[in-house]
Design an enzyme around this catalytic site. Sequence first.
Site, PDB file in Angstrom:
ATOM      1  N   ASP A   1       0.769  -1.168  -0.136  1.00  0.00           N
ATOM      2  CA  ASP A   1      -0.033   0.092   0.080  1.00  0.00           C
ATOM      3  C   ASP A   1       0.769   1.347   0.074  1.00  0.00           C
ATOM      4  OD1 ASP A   1      -1.607   1.969   0.487  1.00  0.00           O
ATOM      5  OD2 ASP A   1      -2.756   1.160   1.974  1.00  0.00           O
ATOM      6  N   LEU A   2       1.010   2.152  -1.192  1.00  0.00           N
ATOM      7  CA  LEU A   2       1.818   3.055  -1.302  1.00  0.00           C
ATOM      8  C   LEU A   2       1.514   4.262  -0.200  1.00  0.00           C
ATOM      9  CD1 LEU A   2       2.146   3.619  -4.942  1.00  0.00           C
ATOM     10  CD2 LEU A   2       3.594   2.181  -3.539  1.00  0.00           C
TER      11      LEU A   2
ATOM     12  N   LYS B   1       5.442  11.775 -16.704  1.00  0.00           N
ATOM     13  CA  LYS B   1       4.754  13.200 -16.608  1.00  0.00           C
ATOM     14  C   LYS B   1       3.543  12.970 -16.333  1.00  0.00           C
ATOM     15  CE  LYS B   1       2.943  13.427 -21.362  1.00  0.00           C
ATOM     16  NZ  LYS B   1       1.609  13.680 -20.995  1.00  0.00           N
TER      17      LYS B   1
ATOM     18  N   LYS C   1      11.586   7.875 -29.897  1.00  0.00           N
ATOM     19  CA  LYS C   1      11.202   7.511 -31.398  1.00  0.00           C
ATOM     20  C   LYS C   1      12.295   7.402 -32.284  1.00  0.00           C
ATOM     21  CE  LYS C   1       6.251   8.563 -30.459  1.00  0.00           C
ATOM     22  NZ  LYS C   1       5.715   7.310 -30.807  1.00  0.00           N
TER      23      LYS C   1
ATOM     24  N   GLU D   1      -4.396  13.800 -31.911  1.00  0.00           N
ATOM     25  CA  GLU D   1      -4.989  12.582 -31.475  1.00  0.00           C
ATOM     26  C   GLU D   1      -6.416  12.360 -32.046  1.00  0.00           C
ATOM     27  OE1 GLU D   1      -3.593  11.167 -27.390  1.00  0.00           O
ATOM     28  OE2 GLU D   1      -3.553  13.293 -27.195  1.00  0.00           O
TER      29      GLU D   1
ATOM     30  N   ASP E   1      -0.234  19.367 -20.822  1.00  0.00           N
ATOM     31  CA  ASP E   1      -0.071  17.564 -20.910  1.00  0.00           C
ATOM     32  C   ASP E   1       0.669  17.410 -22.198  1.00  0.00           C
ATOM     33  OD1 ASP E   1      -0.918  15.106 -20.478  1.00  0.00           O
ATOM     34  OD2 ASP E   1      -2.103  15.268 -22.185  1.00  0.00           O
TER      35      ASP E   1
ATOM     36  N   HIS F   1       6.314  17.641 -24.394  1.00  0.00           N
ATOM     37  CA  HIS F   1       6.601  16.863 -25.681  1.00  0.00           C
ATOM     38  C   HIS F   1       6.776  17.769 -26.935  1.00  0.00           C
ATOM     39  CE1 HIS F   1       5.217  13.198 -23.856  1.00  0.00           C
ATOM     40  NE2 HIS F   1       3.932  13.249 -23.787  1.00  0.00           N
TER      41      HIS F   1
ATOM     42  N   LYS G   1      -6.956  16.691 -29.162  1.00  0.00           N
ATOM     43  CA  LYS G   1      -7.827  15.478 -29.073  1.00  0.00           C
ATOM     44  C   LYS G   1      -9.067  15.766 -29.825  1.00  0.00           C
ATOM     45  CE  LYS G   1      -6.598  13.989 -24.529  1.00  0.00           C
ATOM     46  NZ  LYS G   1      -5.564  13.009 -25.213  1.00  0.00           N
TER      47      LYS G   1
END
Length: 487
Positions: free
Chosen positions: A91-92, A145, A179, A213, A232, A237, A337
């Site tokens: 249990d963290l 992240k 990548k 995306e 995000d 990125h 998105k």
Amino acid sequence: MQTDSSFTFVLFGGTGDLSMRKILPALYEAHRAGGMLADSGKIVAVARHVADRADYLEWVNEHVKPHVSKNGVDETAWASFLDRIEFVKIDLGKAEDFALLRDALSGRPGIRVFYLATGPSLFVPICRALASVGLNENSRIVLEKPLGYDLKSSNAINDAVGEIFAEEQIYRIDHYLGKEPVQNLLALRFGNVLFEPLWRREWVESIQITIAEELGVEARGDFYDNTGALRDMVQNHLLQLLSIVAMEPPHSMDSDSVRDEKLRVLRALKPIDPRDIGKVAVRGQYHSGVIRGSAVPAYATEPGVKPDSTTETFVAVKVEIENWRWAGVPFFLRTGKRLADRVAEIVVNFRAVPHSALGASALRGGANRLVIRLQPNETIRLYCLAKQPGEGMNLASVHLDLAFDRFFREGQMEAYQRLLLDVINGRLALFVRRDEQEAAWRWVEPILDEWAASHKPPKPYAAGTWGPAAASAMLAQHDTCWLEEEN
């Protein structure tokens, strides 16, 4: 990339989505390839949602197998991979449980890697608990992240983790840097004399970097609604990709030489005047629409999202770099998105020839272009003009492909596989240093502050499109357009 180094890879969040989709599949592929992981290397999963190792292996069989090997699972390799996996139920939230982990790791040879595939709120408690049982020595820590919500919170996490682990022990992961085309961009630039004279303001008209995306927020509504696309994707990125594209040739490919040059780019980003943010930054939010024939809901109706949310799901921003190589060249960053396609690419638009005896087509901006596709198909294409067969001097755009599969028999390595091997082998060049992260947050924060202060809602765009029209209008001011609009 073979190694004889023994290791113990400890995976916190061992039943989580990231572990199932990315981390364990990447470790399996390295194991299956043979020679990449030391035979003595072990994987220790940490979680509290399963009872024991048998239950955990059943969970792995169900949730990991669908994400490995496009050509199917090698059952012999899979069975021997499962032999590497051990399990510790922790249990963290209970620091005393970490004594169980210490006992499980006692006497093991080689380096320890702690991968924190958890929410950032757990980073500091986990690190402190590891230190309390003496597990911060002879170890490396991998942080996913997002690392903080803004510069202040990012610094707070880095300060706390830095009290426990030295900077050379900390691996802040950004999987886009692993990548294959990003690696080949470095090879293209610094291994060939052809491009270096062209890689500057005299010959480059503009550069676009897109991460688009088709998916929405899926099951991440609670997280995403408190984060947004700028935090995000742009802060990490996109700015990391920009720094790779724009960096000066490093002295060598060692970790600090590469990261020093990336840092110089981030520190040279032209600060955005809050009064100009409306001109150089566009934010949007998707409404309902149709993607590949299927109706999709609006962001505000997604699970976990507030109905009156003003969180952006799309960002396009113009960036300028204040140095001699790039002064005056606009970099256009875009992410979103529920866009029309899933694609990540870097587009370098070279200037048109100053005069042409071959007709107006040779003067088109964009006739000479380098496109580095990161996903879904990893390719590098150089576009140029050639004469069409037949009568007359009629020009058409053609392209030269860097086709990896034609030149190299071995398949391309997935980003997470490369980066995990780098962690195990102690290679830091493809990981984000703290000062890079701080420089990126410092540049992004004025945009965040202005958007928060203005109380203006994001511009709407229909799901299945390429975002708000304002993003296209921003490029039109520079007499250019996004790549898909030209095509």
